[in-house]
Design a protein around this motif. Structure first.
Motif, short mmCIF file in Angstrom:
data_model
loop_
_atom_site.label_atom_id
_atom_site.label_comp_id
_atom_site.label_asym_id
_atom_site.label_seq_id
_atom_site.Cartn_x
_atom_site.Cartn_y
_atom_site.Cartn_z
N MET A 22 0.83 -1.20 0.00
CA MET A 22 0.00 0.00 0.00
C MET A 22 0.87 1.25 0.00
SD MET A 22 -3.32 0.56 -0.11
CE MET A 22 -4.09 -0.87 0.70
N ASP A 23 1.98 1.22 0.71
CA ASP A 23 2.89 2.36 0.71
C ASP A 23 3.45 2.62 -0.68
OD1 ASP A 23 2.58 2.91 3.38
OD2 ASP A 23 4.36 1.80 4.02
N ARG A 24 3.80 1.56 -1.39
CA ARG A 24 4.33 1.71 -2.75
C ARG A 24 3.27 2.27 -3.68
NH1 ARG A 24 5.51 -2.46 -5.49
NH2 ARG A 24 4.78 -4.19 -4.16
N PHE A 25 2.02 1.83 -3.48
CA PHE A 25 0.94 2.37 -4.30
C PHE A 25 0.75 3.86 -4.03
CE2 PHE A 25 -3.63 3.48 -4.41
CZ PHE A 25 -3.83 3.42 -5.79
N ALA A 26 0.72 4.24 -2.76
CA ALA A 26 0.49 5.64 -2.39
C ALA A 26 1.62 6.53 -2.90
CB ALA A 26 0.35 5.77 -0.88
N ALA A 27 2.84 6.00 -2.95
CA ALA A 27 3.99 6.80 -3.36
C ALA A 27 3.91 7.22 -4.83
CB ALA A 27 5.28 6.03 -3.10
N GLN A 28 3.26 6.41 -5.68
CA GLN A 28 3.19 6.73 -7.11
C GLN A 28 1.84 7.32 -7.51
OE1 GLN A 28 1.22 4.26 -9.51
NE2 GLN A 28 0.23 4.15 -7.50
N LEU A 29 1.01 7.65 -6.52
CA LEU A 29 -0.34 8.14 -6.80
C LEU A 29 -0.30 9.61 -7.20
CD1 LEU A 29 -3.22 6.92 -6.57
CD2 LEU A 29 -3.35 7.94 -4.28
N ASP A 30 -0.94 9.95 -8.31
CA ASP A 30 -1.03 11.36 -8.70
C ASP A 30 -2.20 12.02 -8.00
OD1 ASP A 30 -3.49 11.51 -10.72
OD2 ASP A 30 -2.38 9.69 -11.18
N ASP A 31 -2.18 13.34 -7.96
CA ASP A 31 -3.16 14.09 -7.17
C ASP A 31 -4.58 13.91 -7.70
OD1 ASP A 31 -3.62 16.12 -5.00
OD2 ASP A 31 -4.46 17.22 -6.69
N LYS A 32 -4.75 13.81 -9.02
CA LYS A 32 -6.09 13.65 -9.59
C LYS A 32 -6.71 12.33 -9.17
CE LYS A 32 -8.69 14.04 -13.90
NZ LYS A 32 -8.61 14.28 -15.37
N THR A 33 -5.90 11.25 -9.21
CA THR A 33 -6.40 9.94 -8.80
C THR A 33 -6.68 9.92 -7.31
OG1 THR A 33 -5.14 8.88 -10.58
CG2 THR A 33 -5.90 7.47 -8.77
N ALA A 34 -5.85 10.62 -6.52
CA ALA A 34 -6.00 10.63 -5.08
C ALA A 34 -7.31 11.29 -4.64
CB ALA A 34 -4.83 11.37 -4.42
N ARG A 35 -7.92 12.10 -5.53
CA ARG A 35 -9.13 12.82 -5.18
C ARG A 35 -10.39 12.27 -5.85
NH1 ARG A 35 -8.53 17.86 -2.86
NH2 ARG A 35 -6.39 18.54 -2.49
N ASP A 36 -10.25 11.28 -6.70
CA ASP A 36 -11.39 10.74 -7.44
C ASP A 36 -11.60 9.28 -7.07
OD1 ASP A 36 -12.51 9.21 -9.96
OD2 ASP A 36 -13.16 11.30 -10.18
N PHE A 37 -12.76 8.96 -6.52
CA PHE A 37 -12.99 7.63 -5.98
C PHE A 37 -12.88 6.54 -7.04
CE2 PHE A 37 -15.85 4.09 -4.93
CZ PHE A 37 -15.29 3.68 -3.72
N ASP A 38 -13.55 6.71 -8.17
CA ASP A 38 -13.53 5.67 -9.20
C ASP A 38 -12.13 5.47 -9.77
OD1 ASP A 38 -16.23 5.00 -9.01
OD2 ASP A 38 -16.82 6.63 -10.33
N ARG A 39 -11.40 6.56 -9.99
CA ARG A 39 -10.03 6.44 -10.51
C ARG A 39 -9.14 5.72 -9.49
NH1 ARG A 39 -8.18 10.02 -14.66
NH2 ARG A 39 -6.15 10.02 -13.63
N LEU A 40 -9.29 6.05 -8.22
CA LEU A 40 -8.47 5.39 -7.21
C LEU A 40 -8.82 3.91 -7.09
CD1 LEU A 40 -7.10 6.66 -3.95
CD2 LEU A 40 -8.49 4.60 -3.82
N LEU A 41 -10.12 3.59 -7.14
CA LEU A 41 -10.54 2.20 -7.05
C LEU A 41 -9.92 1.38 -8.18
CD1 LEU A 41 -12.55 0.42 -5.31
CD2 LEU A 41 -14.20 0.81 -7.14
N ASP A 42 -9.94 1.94 -9.39
CA ASP A 42 -9.38 1.24 -10.54
C ASP A 42 -7.87 1.10 -10.42
OD1 ASP A 42 -9.56 0.25 -13.42
OD2 ASP A 42 -8.24 1.98 -13.66
N ALA A 43 -7.18 2.18 -10.05
CA ALA A 43 -5.72 2.14 -9.95
C ALA A 43 -5.27 1.20 -8.83
CB ALA A 43 -5.18 3.55 -9.71
N LEU A 44 -5.97 1.22 -7.71
CA LEU A 44 -5.62 0.36 -6.59
C LEU A 44 -5.77 -1.11 -6.97
CD1 LEU A 44 -4.93 0.15 -3.52
CD2 LEU A 44 -7.40 0.17 -3.10
#
Length: 267
Positions: free
Chosen positions: A64-86
């Motif tokens: 989870m730390d590795r995922f959070a480290a490469q997360l862009d700000d747009k994905t971090a604020r959009d639920f569907d984008r984050l769900l897909d990326a995660l």
């Protein structure tokens, strides 16, 4: 094992889990740690993990730390984008581990070893609670949001099922014997008519209550009469994350006193 709980309210979402990790192989069972991290703040969202604690040599927390480290700000604020990326990130990590071991995993026959409850808000200000199953990734059938309400619990849920429903339906469905319809109807009437939490503070208390009850039941029992020898797989500190529209914060259960202290009696 683990128990994770997700709760929705009109004002926010709550994710909670205990922090015990156990080891089970053949006839060997033991408690490994009471300090595992299972609830995570990821961007403006939250994730609670149950199931396997490791993906190869990495913990779920490390992944989870590795995922959070490469997360862009747009994905971090959009639920569907984050769900897909995660889902894609964890699925790749899981597949890579299987490849190093020259193994494959079939969810249809082996189930899903990792379950992620994901909570966050969309662009319209609606909070969502969904489950993400790894490998796949697959989005679970049940979902809840801040408009319609709803709660879910995953992992070792037998205690919660019996407490709220009067019957552990998940266990009964694994048996080959079918109950007569009239018996099923009577058993369904045992379920409590729950009052949905209206505030975030109530949801924190509710999630903590379900997890604490599971921990204590495992502490004071040795499984069931039909299946004795329970490993107390839930334990350690309970961690609770509150996700609101503009932020996420860690919370603690309410310490409200419901009874006033009686005056000391003179002796």
């Amino acid at each position: 094992m683990t128990i994770t709980v997700g709760v929705t309210t009109p004002d926010g979402l709550v994710l909670a889990a205990e922090s015990r990790t156990t080891f089970a192989e053949n006839e060997r069972h033991r408690i490994v740690s009471d300090s595992a991290q299972k609830v995570f703040q990821v961007g403006h969202m939250g994730v609670a993990a149950s199931g396997d604690a490791l993906i190869g040599a990495d913990t779920v927390a490390g992944t989870m730390d590795r995922f959070a480290a490469q997360l862009d700000d747009k994905t971090a604020r959009d639920f569907d984008r984050l769900l897909d990326a995660l889902g894609r990130f964890f699925d790749r990590a899981f597949d890579a581990n299987m490849a190093t071991r020259n193994e494959t995993w079939d969810p249809e026959t082996q189930g899903y070893p990792i379950n992620l409850l994901v909570a966050g808000y969309d662009d319209e200000g609606v909070g969502h609670l969904k489950e993400l199953l790894i490998p796949g990734p697959k989005i679970g059938d049940f979902a809840a949001d801040t408009r319609t309400g709803g709660s879910m619990w995953r992992g070792q849920t037998d205690v919660v099922g019996r407490l709220l429903n009067g019957v552990d339906w998940a266990h009964l469905r694994t048996t080959e014997e079918l109950l007569p319809p009239e018996v099923t109807k009577r058993l369904e009437g045992l379920s409590y008519d729950m009052l949905p939490p209206l505030t975030v503070e109530d949801a924190v208390d509710y999630a903590t209550f379900l997890i604490r009850t599971t921990i204590d039941m495992q502490r004071f029992s040795d499984g069931t009469v039909a299946s004795p020898g329970l490993l107390p797989a839930c334990g350690g500190p309970i961690h609770v994350l509150v996700i609101e529209r503009d932020s996420a914060r860690w919370a603690t259960p309410s310490t409200r006193e419901h009874w006033s202290a009686a005056p000391a009696r003179p002796w």
